[in-house]
Design an enzyme around this catalytic site. Structure first.
Site, PDB file in Angstrom:
ATOM      1  N   HIS A 101       1.358  -1.260  -0.249  1.00 38.71           N
ATOM      2  CA  HIS A 101       0.029   0.255   0.026  1.00 38.71           C
ATOM      3  C   HIS A 101       0.614   1.143  -0.020  1.00 38.71           C
ATOM      4  CE1 HIS A 101      -3.085  -3.227   2.268  1.00 38.71           C
ATOM      5  NE2 HIS A 101      -3.198  -2.707   1.776  1.00 38.71           N
ATOM      6  N   ASP A 104       1.842   2.096   3.235  1.00 38.25           N
ATOM      7  CA  ASP A 104       3.499   1.239   4.303  1.00 38.25           C
ATOM      8  C   ASP A 104       4.368   1.917   3.944  1.00 38.25           C
ATOM      9  OD1 ASP A 104       0.787  -0.762   4.380  1.00 38.25           O
ATOM     10  OD2 ASP A 104       1.137  -1.708   2.296  1.00 38.25           O
TER      11      ASP A 104
END
Length: 437
Positions: A101, A104
């Site tokens: 993501h 992340d």
């Protein structure tokens, strides 16, 4: 490259008799099965979020994992250290792909511009890491569910300004995925659902998310992204009811908005469990509807009603799942991503290796068993024989639109059809004979 995991140089295949806990017993990447290497069949990936971002916290306790990159006072420096350690892990594990993501890999910051700057900085880092190691991006995505602004959804939010902010995140994440050579782009509607119908306009929210997905497709073609767009079904959690409940529900949504040729599904085993389905069922349904894209390999706990995201450890379950994948012709741009996390008590850094090695071996052994089932065609032959009548004159007339209820009523006067055994017990024994040989 860093040497955070200094006890391991490389995880290699040593065979089923090996007692080395840091060796593969069944995963032999270059072994050819049904004309493809094991690596090409499985297309394994490690997820960034559970593996390198989670600190071991849960609803009842703070983080239990000691991760040096999470202690950096400079979040961007921590993100760079995290990338170093992530690619060390990926290289030593010997997997070809990873997934992320947007938040992340980079800190979100305190403004949209700070988010963009941080994200682009780390995308530069990942691009260099990929060039140095040969590791590739299976898919990227945007996290449009963690920030409090998304508490009422992203694309389904009652506020169009929040819809716009989500669109901006997807814009950046899609561009980065293309730049990094990502082979897919995933959309998971973490909060695209509702808690109560008392404050929800279902029709409006459905139209909003339909338009959002159309915009995603438009942007894909505008930037020339050649990968596959994927929606990841999940029935609930964090919302009470999510609009992408299961594969069949997603297909109905895609049909409604004319997207069934543009978007496929990323199926997670644990999400199938939460929806009351088997992993095998969701894969078979996607294949039947021609929307099978990629897989999140994990497992849930049938006794628990939430997403436990455990590593797969059942050869029986995964043999049947991979059998369905092989029957469908295998994965093309998709792969098997370990959307799974170690347990909160697994605080040794090398537990990450034990978890992934075990899961990879489970999938490798499952692939061997499923391939043998497909190669022998015994199971498929029985299924074909069960439906053989549909290849006859009556069956073809019905399917080709050359019959009617009136015609069937006339034909039934001369028919005395008899039931035939479904042979379920025999077939279960047959499957077990492949799994446990």
């Amino acid at each position: 490259m860093t040497n955070y995991f200094d006890k391991i140089e490389k995880v290699n295949y040593e065979g089923a008799d090996s007692i080395n806990p840091f060796a593969y017993k069944y995963y032999n990447a270059n072994e050819v099965i049904l004309g493809k290497t094991m690596a090409d069949h499985l297309r394994l990936a490690v997820c960034y979020w559970h593996t390198f971002c989670w600190n071991g916290n849960d609803m009842f306790g703070v983080g239990s994992l000691d991760r040096s990159w999470q202690k950096q006072t400079d979040p961007l420096a921590g993100a760079k250290q995290k990338a170093d350690i992530a690619f060390e892990f990926l290289t030593k594990l010997g997997v070809p792909y990873y997934c992320f993501h947007d938040v992340d890999i980079a800190p979100e910051g305190n403004s949209y511009q700070e988010y963009v700057n941080n994200f682009n900085t780390i995308v530069d880092v990942l691009e260099q890491k990929q060039a140095e190691t040969g590791i590739k991006l299976l898919w990227g995505t945007a996290n449009c569910f963690t920030n409090p602004r998304y508490m009422s959804g992203a694309a389904t939010n009652p506020n169009p300004e929040i819809f716009a902010r989500a669109g901006a995140q997807v814009f950046n994440a899609m561009n980065a995925t293309k730049r990094l050579g990502g082979e897919n782009y995933v959309l998971w509607g973490g909060r695209e659902g509702y808690e109560t119908l008392l404050n929800t306009d279902l029709r409006r929210e459905r139209e909003q998310i339909g338009r959002f997905m159309q915009m995603v497709v438009e942007h894909k073609h505008k930037i020339g992204f050649k990968g596959t767009l994927l929606i990841e079904p999940k029935p609930q959690e964090p919302t009470k009811h999510q609009y992408d409940y299961d594969v069949a529900t997603v297909y109905g949504f895609l049909k409604q908005f004319g997207l069934e040729k543009e978007i496929k599904v990323n199926i997670e085993a644990n999400h199938a469990t939460l929806a009351g389905h088997t992993f095998q069922h969701e894969i078979a349904t996607a294949a039947a509807l021609d929307i099978l894209g990629s897989i999140d390999a994990n497992r849930g706990d049938p006794q628990l009603g939430w997403d436990t995201d455990q590593f797969p450890n059942s050869v029986e379950e995964n043999t049947l799942a991979i059998y369905e994948i092989l029957k469908a012709g295998g994965l093309t741009t998709g792969g098997l991503n370990f959307d799974a996390k170690i347990r909160r008590q697994s605080i040794d850094p090398y537990d990450l290796f034990h978890a992934h090695i075990g899961a990879i071996d489970v999938l490798a052994l499952s692939l061997r068993r499923a391939a043998k089932m497909l190669e022998d065609q015994t199971l498929q032959h029985i299924v074909e024989q069960r439906y053989a009548g549909w290849n006859g004159e009556l069956g073809q007339q019905i399917l080709n639109g050359k019959s009617s209820l009136e015609a069937l009523a006339q034909a039934a006067q001369h028919l005395e059809p008899q039931p035939v055994s479904g042979q379920q017990e025999y077939l279960e024994n047959l499957v077990n004979s492949y799994i446990y040989r």
